[in-house]
Structure formats: C-alpha cells, structure tokens
Design an enzyme around this catalytic site. Sequence first.
Site, short mmCIF file in Angstrom:
data_model
loop_
_atom_site.label_atom_id
_atom_site.label_comp_id
_atom_site.label_asym_id
_atom_site.label_seq_id
_atom_site.Cartn_x
_atom_site.Cartn_y
_atom_site.Cartn_z
N CYS A 289 0.85 -1.19 0.00
CA CYS A 289 0.00 0.00 0.00
C CYS A 289 0.89 1.25 0.00
O CYS A 289 2.00 1.24 0.53
CB CYS A 289 -0.89 0.00 1.23
N ASP B 111 0.48 3.77 1.71
CA ASP B 111 0.45 4.36 3.06
C ASP B 111 1.86 4.64 3.58
O ASP B 111 2.73 3.75 3.54
CB ASP B 111 -0.29 3.38 4.00
N ARG C 279 3.03 4.75 6.38
CA ARG C 279 3.46 4.01 7.56
C ARG C 279 3.94 2.59 7.25
O ARG C 279 4.24 1.82 8.15
CB ARG C 279 2.29 3.94 8.57
N HIS D 9 -2.14 -4.04 4.94
CA HIS D 9 -1.94 -3.66 6.35
C HIS D 9 -3.28 -3.39 6.99
O HIS D 9 -4.23 -2.94 6.35
CB HIS D 9 -1.01 -2.45 6.46
N CYS E 224 -6.06 0.02 6.95
CA CYS E 224 -5.86 0.62 5.62
C CYS E 224 -7.04 1.53 5.27
O CYS E 224 -8.20 1.08 5.23
CB CYS E 224 -5.72 -0.50 4.58
ZN LIG Z 1 -3.38 1.21 3.04
#
Ligand SMILES: [Zn+2]
Length: 230
Positions: A42, A44, A46, A98, A101
């Site tokens: 992803c 993202d 993090r 994750h 999400c």
């Molecule tokens: Zn995500």
Amino acid sequence: MNEIDALFEHNRRWAEATKQREPGFFTRLAQQQSPRYMWIGCADSRVPANQITGLDPGEVFVHRNVANVVVHSDLNALSTIQFAVEHLKVEHIMVVGHYGCAGVRAAMRGARIGLADNWLRHVQDVRLRHRKRLDHLDPAQQEDILCEMNVIEQVGNVALSTVMQDAWARGQKVSVHGWVYGLADGLLKDLQVTMSRPDEVVPVFAAALKRYPRGPDGAAHTVAGELGDE
Ligand SMILES: [Zn+2]
C-alpha cells in the site's frame, strides 16, 4: 533551515554515514541491482518496505498503490512485475496489505473520496464476493478480515497474470506470498497463501478461504447477490 532543506541535509548525512560504514556501497549499487524480492504494498506512509523488512537499497524491488491492488489491466503494476520477474529474476513476490488501511476502510463503507473510488471498486468487489464470510462479523473485525481477503485476492491476481504463468511455464523459480502488516505492533503476518506453481493457485486459494467461516444463512441479498464466492 526550511523543511525541504532539512531533507537534503538528512540525505547528505545518510550518504556519508553509509559510505563510512560500507565503502563502495554506492559504486556497487550504481553498477546494477539484483534484488531477490519484490514488494507490492500500500502507498500508506506508515508501511515502508525496506524498513519493515530490514532490507538495504538494492535488495527489494517495490511497487505501491492505494490498498495494494493488482488489476489485470493495470500496465503500471504488470510492467513492474514483468521487469522484476523476467529481468531482475526476483525469487519472491510479496503482496503486503496492512490493518487500518484507509483504502480498505473507504471501500468497506462505500465512502466517496474522489478518483480513488474507481480504484477502490476492486476492493469493494472483493468484499461483495466474500460478503457471506464478512457480514456476520462486527465492523472492526470486518475491516481487518477484508484487509486480509484483499491480499489473498491480489496474490491470486499476481499468480494468474500472464507474467507469472509464463515464468512458471519456463520453469522459473518464483513464489508469490501474501502478508499483512500491523500498524499497531510493527509485525508482519504470513497469510499462508504462498503459490510457487500454477497447480497450487486454486487449492491454496480455496484452503485460505476456508479459514474465514461463513455466517449463519439468512443474510440479506444484495444487488450482486448471485455473484457467490465459490
Ligand atoms: Zn493502506
């Protein structure tokens, strides 16, 4: 120093420290990369592939998008996978979702956020296909399980891609794995859907789904009620 200057300053210090620790590091990497792993994750912020797995530059080839989706018509993902498999000869491709999400959550709730709605439609399709295994759970559990099911579906998509099918037909050794990462504890979990040969795709997929029991019958029928999940 403004915030952008700070990034350059950090970069100079990192390059210097890396050269001190390992002389020749950059000259070696500048010649060629030979990663054994490909990470499909992803976007993202993090979930950074290298840091989570402790891999250095040069060790993992990365493709990231919102909600780690692999679609058969996405030339970006497919050409990245093809380059990784045919030219870099990676041995392992991991699809990594994750928990928490935002893309999966938006798909789950049918939230409208913009252009990404169309992209997340693929995750909504996963939800619809497996709704009998999701609808009976409480909302927080549904979200976590949908994160896992989305990974399992995308592992299937990678495995069924022409790139992987051709690689396996040539006898190339390359496996696809499905993992999920916990933002809350920093740990990766193996979803046990590793596929290393074309004849493993269907049984591994079916065995994975069995781990998510269906709820009691009688759930409301939806528009896509006849899509079924197997
Ligand atoms: Zn995500």
